[in-house]
Design a protein around this motif. Structure first.
Motif, PDB file in Angstrom:
ATOM      1  N   MET A  15       0.828  -1.210   0.000  1.00  0.00           N
ATOM      2  CA  MET A  15       0.000   0.000   0.000  1.00  0.00           C
ATOM      3  C   MET A  15       0.861   1.259   0.000  1.00  0.00           C
ATOM      4  O   MET A  15       0.545   2.233  -0.688  1.00  0.00           O
ATOM      5  CB  MET A  15      -0.939   0.009   1.202  1.00  0.00           C
ATOM      6  N   ASN A  19       0.821   4.211  -2.756  1.00  0.00           N
ATOM      7  CA  ASN A  19       0.589   5.608  -2.407  1.00  0.00           C
ATOM      8  C   ASN A  19       1.696   6.522  -2.910  1.00  0.00           C
ATOM      9  O   ASN A  19       1.427   7.640  -3.339  1.00  0.00           O
ATOM     10  CB  ASN A  19       0.437   5.754  -0.891  1.00  0.00           C
ATOM     11  N   ASP A  76      -8.730   0.502   3.232  1.00  0.00           N
ATOM     12  CA  ASP A  76      -7.405   0.834   2.703  1.00  0.00           C
ATOM     13  C   ASP A  76      -6.608  -0.436   2.429  1.00  0.00           C
ATOM     14  O   ASP A  76      -5.703  -0.804   3.154  1.00  0.00           O
ATOM     15  CB  ASP A  76      -6.655   1.744   3.683  1.00  0.00           C
ATOM     16  N   ALA A  81      -9.110  -0.212  -2.782  1.00  0.00           N
ATOM     17  CA  ALA A  81      -8.683   1.096  -3.277  1.00  0.00           C
ATOM     18  C   ALA A  81      -8.860   1.185  -4.795  1.00  0.00           C
ATOM     19  O   ALA A  81      -9.276   2.216  -5.321  1.00  0.00           O
ATOM     20  CB  ALA A  81      -7.236   1.372  -2.888  1.00  0.00           C
TER      21      ALA A  81
END
Length: 96
Positions: A15, A19, A76, A81
């Motif tokens: 993740m 990001n 998340d 996502a």
């Protein structure tokens, strides 16, 4: 070393890599709210939605312009996502 293993196992490293590719840093409403007026604000977590609505209520209202605040509750993780991103894009296209 143990934390690194746990983060990898929990998918947090994946993740974080995602990001980094999407944005330079976490975006905070408080830092971006002064950028101008908004027609629509999308949030992806109820807690953030509540903070945005509270901030809008507490502002000095000069223009008295309505703002549509929408929360798309998205977990998340990588799969959620991706789905949430597609839904947000579709919603924005429809609103436009």
């Amino acid at each position: 070393m143990l934390k690194l293993f746990r983060y990898r196992r929990n998918g947090i490293l994946t993740m974080l890599k995602r990001n980094v590719a999407v944005k330079l840093a976490p975006q905070r409403w408080q830092e971006n709210a002064a950028d101008g007026t908004f027609d629509v604000v999308l949030t992806f977590e109820e807690k953030v939605f509540d903070m945005v609505v509270e901030d809008l209520h507490n502002r000095n209202h000069v223009l008295f312009k309505p703002v549509l605040v929408i929360n798309l509750e998205v977990k998340d993780n990588h799969e959620e996502a991706a789905i949430g991103g597609r839904l947000a894009l579709q919603l924005c296209q429809e609103l436009e």
